[in-house]
Design a protein around this motif. Sequence first.
Motif, PDB file in Angstrom:
ATOM      1  N   LEU A 108      -1.800   2.889   7.756  1.00 12.32           N
ATOM      2  CA  LEU A 108      -1.665   1.473   7.433  1.00 12.32           C
ATOM      3  C   LEU A 108      -2.358   1.155   6.105  1.00 12.32           C
ATOM      4  CD1 LEU A 108      -0.833  -1.409   8.130  1.00 12.32           C
ATOM      5  CD2 LEU A 108      -2.929  -1.610   9.505  1.00 12.32           C
ATOM      6  N   LYS A 109      -3.487   1.797   5.872  1.00 13.96           N
ATOM      7  CA  LYS A 109      -4.203   1.589   4.608  1.00 13.96           C
ATOM      8  C   LYS A 109      -3.347   2.028   3.427  1.00 13.96           C
ATOM      9  CE  LYS A 109      -8.500   2.866   2.231  1.00 13.96           C
ATOM     10  NZ  LYS A 109      -9.766   3.646   2.340  1.00 13.96           N
ATOM     11  N   ALA A 110      -2.704   3.192   3.553  1.00 14.06           N
ATOM     12  CA  ALA A 110      -1.829   3.668   2.480  1.00 14.06           C
ATOM     13  C   ALA A 110      -0.650   2.725   2.269  1.00 14.06           C
ATOM     14  CB  ALA A 110      -1.337   5.079   2.810  1.00 14.06           C
ATOM     15  N   LEU A 111      -0.111   2.185   3.369  1.00 12.96           N
ATOM     16  CA  LEU A 111       1.012   1.264   3.266  1.00 12.96           C
ATOM     17  C   LEU A 111       0.600  -0.023   2.547  1.00 12.96           C
ATOM     18  CD1 LEU A 111       3.876   0.312   3.982  1.00 12.96           C
ATOM     19  CD2 LEU A 111       2.970  -0.468   6.193  1.00 12.96           C
ATOM     20  N   LEU A 112      -0.523  -0.593   2.943  1.00 12.07           N
ATOM     21  CA  LEU A 112      -0.978  -1.836   2.317  1.00 12.07           C
ATOM     22  C   LEU A 112      -1.337  -1.615   0.855  1.00 12.07           C
ATOM     23  CD1 LEU A 112      -3.225  -3.302   5.177  1.00 12.07           C
ATOM     24  CD2 LEU A 112      -0.846  -3.845   4.654  1.00 12.07           C
ATOM     25  N   ALA A 113      -1.922  -0.451   0.554  1.00  8.99           N
ATOM     26  CA  ALA A 113      -2.251  -0.148  -0.841  1.00  8.99           C
ATOM     27  C   ALA A 113      -0.988  -0.010  -1.673  1.00  8.99           C
ATOM     28  CB  ALA A 113      -3.091   1.129  -0.917  1.00  8.99           C
ATOM     29  N   ALA A 114       0.047   0.621  -1.100  1.00  6.19           N
ATOM     30  CA  ALA A 114       1.310   0.766  -1.819  1.00  6.19           C
ATOM     31  C   ALA A 114       1.961  -0.589  -2.084  1.00  6.19           C
ATOM     32  CB  ALA A 114       2.258   1.664  -1.026  1.00  6.19           C
ATOM     33  N   GLU A 115       1.758  -1.533  -1.199  1.00 13.89           N
ATOM     34  CA  GLU A 115       2.308  -2.873  -1.397  1.00 13.89           C
ATOM     35  C   GLU A 115       1.488  -3.695  -2.382  1.00 13.89           C
ATOM     36  OE1 GLU A 115       2.869  -4.883   2.268  1.00 13.89           O
ATOM     37  OE2 GLU A 115       4.057  -3.293   3.180  1.00 13.89           O
ATOM     38  N   GLY A 116       0.362  -3.151  -2.834  1.00  9.64           N
ATOM     39  CA  GLY A 116      -0.456  -3.869  -3.807  1.00  9.64           C
ATOM     40  C   GLY A 116      -1.404  -4.878  -3.225  1.00  9.64           C
ATOM     41  N   LEU A 117      -1.641  -4.828  -1.914  1.00 12.90           N
ATOM     42  CA  LEU A 117      -2.511  -5.835  -1.298  1.00 12.90           C
ATOM     43  C   LEU A 117      -3.985  -5.596  -1.588  1.00 12.90           C
ATOM     44  CD1 LEU A 117      -0.801  -6.346   2.187  1.00 12.90           C
ATOM     45  CD2 LEU A 117      -0.318  -7.417  -0.022  1.00 12.90           C
ATOM     46  N   PHE A 118      -4.325  -4.413  -2.128  1.00 12.95           N
ATOM     47  CA  PHE A 118      -5.714  -4.143  -2.491  1.00 12.95           C
ATOM     48  C   PHE A 118      -5.974  -4.418  -3.974  1.00 12.95           C
ATOM     49  CE2 PHE A 118      -5.824  -0.588   0.968  1.00 12.95           C
ATOM     50  CZ  PHE A 118      -5.722  -1.573   1.939  1.00 12.95           C
ATOM     51  N   ASP A 119      -4.969  -4.881  -4.701  1.00 14.79           N
ATOM     52  CA  ASP A 119      -5.082  -5.063  -6.145  1.00 14.79           C
ATOM     53  C   ASP A 119      -6.187  -6.070  -6.462  1.00 14.79           C
ATOM     54  OD1 ASP A 119      -4.760  -5.454  -8.846  1.00 14.79           O
ATOM     55  OD2 ASP A 119      -2.574  -5.422  -8.760  1.00 14.79           O
ATOM     56  N   PRO A 120      -7.151  -5.684  -7.297  1.00 16.81           N
ATOM     57  CA  PRO A 120      -8.232  -6.635  -7.654  1.00 16.81           C
ATOM     58  C   PRO A 120      -7.714  -7.906  -8.312  1.00 16.81           C
ATOM     59  CG  PRO A 120      -8.810  -4.392  -8.309  1.00 16.81           C
ATOM     60  CD  PRO A 120      -7.380  -4.359  -7.894  1.00 16.81           C
ATOM     61  N   ARG A 121      -6.554  -7.846  -8.941  1.00 19.04           N
ATOM     62  CA  ARG A 121      -6.032  -9.051  -9.598  1.00 19.04           C
ATOM     63  C   ARG A 121      -5.629 -10.122  -8.599  1.00 19.04           C
ATOM     64  NH1 ARG A 121      -1.611  -6.124 -13.270  1.00 19.04           N
ATOM     65  NH2 ARG A 121      -1.363  -5.094 -11.242  1.00 19.04           N
ATOM     66  N   LEU A 122      -5.445  -9.729  -7.327  1.00 18.38           N
ATOM     67  CA  LEU A 122      -5.093 -10.712  -6.299  1.00 18.38           C
ATOM     68  C   LEU A 122      -6.321 -11.405  -5.719  1.00 18.38           C
ATOM     69  CD1 LEU A 122      -2.349  -8.738  -4.315  1.00 18.38           C
ATOM     70  CD2 LEU A 122      -2.027 -10.443  -6.112  1.00 18.38           C
ATOM     71  N   ASP A 166      -6.455  -4.415  11.895  1.00 16.03           N
ATOM     72  CA  ASP A 166      -5.130  -4.747  12.393  1.00 16.03           C
ATOM     73  C   ASP A 166      -4.249  -5.240  11.236  1.00 16.03           C
ATOM     74  OD1 ASP A 166      -3.495  -5.396  15.005  1.00 16.03           O
ATOM     75  OD2 ASP A 166      -3.271  -7.110  13.645  1.00 16.03           O
ATOM     76  N   GLU A 167      -3.008  -4.827  11.242  1.00 15.88           N
ATOM     77  CA  GLU A 167      -2.101  -5.170  10.144  1.00 15.88           C
ATOM     78  C   GLU A 167      -1.865  -6.673  10.066  1.00 15.88           C
ATOM     79  OE1 GLU A 167       2.410  -4.083   8.514  1.00 15.88           O
ATOM     80  OE2 GLU A 167       1.651  -3.240  10.406  1.00 15.88           O
ATOM     81  N   ALA A 168      -1.677  -7.315  11.211  1.00 16.37           N
ATOM     82  CA  ALA A 168      -1.416  -8.751  11.195  1.00 16.37           C
ATOM     83  C   ALA A 168      -2.595  -9.520  10.606  1.00 16.37           C
ATOM     84  CB  ALA A 168      -1.121  -9.245  12.610  1.00 16.37           C
ATOM     85  N   LEU A 169      -3.820  -9.116  10.960  1.00 22.53           N
ATOM     86  CA  LEU A 169      -4.997  -9.791  10.420  1.00 22.53           C
ATOM     87  C   LEU A 169      -5.113  -9.556   8.921  1.00 22.53           C
ATOM     88  CD1 LEU A 169      -7.559 -11.442  10.917  1.00 22.53           C
ATOM     89  CD2 LEU A 169      -8.759  -9.295  11.416  1.00 22.53           C
ATOM     90  N   CYS A 170      -4.850  -8.319   8.471  1.00 26.65           N
ATOM     91  CA  CYS A 170      -4.935  -8.021   7.041  1.00 26.65           C
ATOM     92  C   CYS A 170      -3.937  -8.857   6.248  1.00 26.65           C
ATOM     93  CB  CYS A 170      -4.701  -6.532   6.797  1.00 26.65           C
ATOM     94  SG  CYS A 170      -6.014  -5.466   7.443  1.00 26.65           S
ATOM     95  N   ARG A 171      -2.729  -8.953   6.737  1.00 24.02           N
ATOM     96  CA  ARG A 171      -1.728  -9.730   6.016  1.00 24.02           C
ATOM     97  C   ARG A 171      -2.037 -11.224   6.055  1.00 24.02           C
ATOM     98  NH1 ARG A 171       2.420  -6.649   4.394  1.00 24.02           N
ATOM     99  NH2 ARG A 171       2.733  -4.617   5.398  1.00 24.02           N
ATOM    100  N   ALA A 172      -2.644 -11.691   7.133  1.00 27.55           N
ATOM    101  CA  ALA A 172      -3.036 -13.106   7.201  1.00 27.55           C
ATOM    102  C   ALA A 172      -4.140 -13.407   6.194  1.00 27.55           C
ATOM    103  CB  ALA A 172      -3.492 -13.450   8.616  1.00 27.55           C
ATOM    104  N   ILE A 173      -5.061 -12.459   5.990  1.00 26.18           N
ATOM    105  CA  ILE A 173      -6.130 -12.652   5.000  1.00 26.18           C
ATOM    106  C   ILE A 173      -5.532 -12.745   3.602  1.00 26.18           C
ATOM    107  CG2 ILE A 173      -8.113 -11.544   3.923  1.00 26.18           C
ATOM    108  CD1 ILE A 173      -8.871 -10.430   6.668  1.00 26.18           C
ATOM    109  N   VAL A 174      -4.563 -11.882   3.303  1.00 24.35           N
ATOM    110  CA  VAL A 174      -3.938 -11.909   1.985  1.00 24.35           C
ATOM    111  C   VAL A 174      -3.151 -13.201   1.790  1.00 24.35           C
ATOM    112  CG1 VAL A 174      -2.247 -10.771   0.498  1.00 24.35           C
ATOM    113  CG2 VAL A 174      -3.834  -9.401   1.852  1.00 24.35           C
TER     114      VAL A 174
END
Length: 433
Positions: free
Chosen positions: A134-148, A235-243
Motif C-alpha cells: 500500500l505504501k508503494a501504491l500511495l507513493a506511486a500516486e504522488g500522495l507522499f509528495d512534499p509539494r502537497l 489503513d488506505e481509507a484513512l490515508c486517503r482521507a488525510i490527503v
Amino acid sequence: MPDRTAQDGPQTGAGTRANSAEQPWPVRSVAIKVAQWIDRLGSIWVEGQITQINMRPGTRTAFLVLRDPSADMSLSVTCDPDLLRNSAVPLQEGSRVVVYGKLSFFTGRGTISLRIIEIRPIGIGELLARVERLKALLAAEGLFDPRLKRPIPFLPATIGLITGRASAAERDVLTVARNRWPAVRFEIRNTAVQGPTAVPQMLAALAELDRDPAVDVIVLARGGGSVEDLLPFSDEALCRAIVAATTPVVSAIGHEPDNPLSDFVADLRAATPTDAAKRVVPDAAAELAGVRELRARTAAALRGWVDRETEALAQLRSRPVLADPLRELDLRHQEVERLRTAARRCTEQLIRTESTAARHLREKLTAVGPAATLARGYAVVQRVTGPERHVVRTIEDTPAGSQLRIRVADGAVTAAALGTQALGAEHTDTGRN
C-alpha cells in the motif's frame, strides 16, 4: 401512478407468472428467489476483522461478526466451533482473518449469513507486507509528495484533536500545549485508536473536524503500541482521507521508530504526541523572549543607524564647502578684485601710452603747423578781393590794388597791394610802389 408490470421486476424463468400490482408476489416467493440468487454466488474468500465471537459451550455453531476495517459494514458469520479452537493462531476480537465459505439466506428470518469452512489468520508478516504494498501504491500516486504538504499555521486559533478517550496521548497534548500557550483552544474527538472500530470512528471524526471552519489544524495522536495496534493508522481509507482533507493534518502516532502510513501522507509528522504539541503550538515564553530580542536588536540597529547618519552629517559639515560656505565667495571676490586691479592697471598703462603717443603727435603737428611758422616771423597773405579768399603764392596772385589780409602770429593785418617785385630784380616797379 404508472402501472409497474413484470417488465420492471425480476424474471426467474418462463414458468414465473408476471408481477404487478394486481398480481403481487407473496413474501415466501421473494424470500425463495433471494435465496436462489445468493446461492448462485457460490463459495468465496472474504477478508475482514473479527469484532465479535460468540461460542457457547455445548453448541455446534459459533457465531462471529466480520467487519470491514475501512468502512462501517459488517457480516454475520457462522462456523463449527472446532474451526476456532483448532486455529494455529489464537483468534480473538480484532484479529484480521481470511475466511472461505458460502453465503446463505435464511428465508424464515430474512437474514444473510456466511457459513465458513476455512479460516486463515493474517500474520503480522503478511500485514506488514500489505502495508508495504500500500505504501508503494500511495507513493506511486504522488500522495507522499512534499509539494502537497500544507503549511501549519503559526498560531492556530482552534486545534482539532483525534485521540483515545482519557489516553496518555490526549493528556500529553493538552498539558504541553496549554503550558506553552494558555489561550489555545481544542476541539477533541475521542475515538477508538485500535481494534475493528478505530478506522470508521477516526474517519468520521476527521470529516467532522475538517468541516468545522474554526479548526485550523487537526492532530491525530496515539501513544505507543504493538505493530498490530498501530495498523489502523496504515489503513488506505484513512490515508486517503488525510490527503483529501482541506485542513492541515499532523500525525503523532506512537514513538520515534513507529512509522505508520499516516506519517507519510500527513502534512507534518511528529515523533510523539508531545512533539506534536510543541510543533503546533508556539511557546509563549520563547515568543516573548524572541520579541524582546527583536526589539533590542531593532533598537540597536536604529541607534547604529542614527550614529552612522550623525557621523555622516558631521563629515559633511566638516567639509570646507559647508564648514565655511563663504570661503569660495571670498576667494572669487579676491580673484575678481585682482582681475579688476589688473584691468585698471592695464587700462591706465594703455591710456598713458596712448596719451604719450598723442602728445608726441601733437608736438609734431605743432612743430610743423602754421602757428609755429607764424611764431617764427612768417605770415600768411590772403587776397580778400572777390567772394573767396585765396592764399597768395605768387606775385601774379596780387595785382596792384588787391586787398590783402596778412595773418601773423598774434593776429591779422588788412592791407592793399601797391605793387609787386620779383626775386632778384634790381629795381622796383614804380607803378606799383
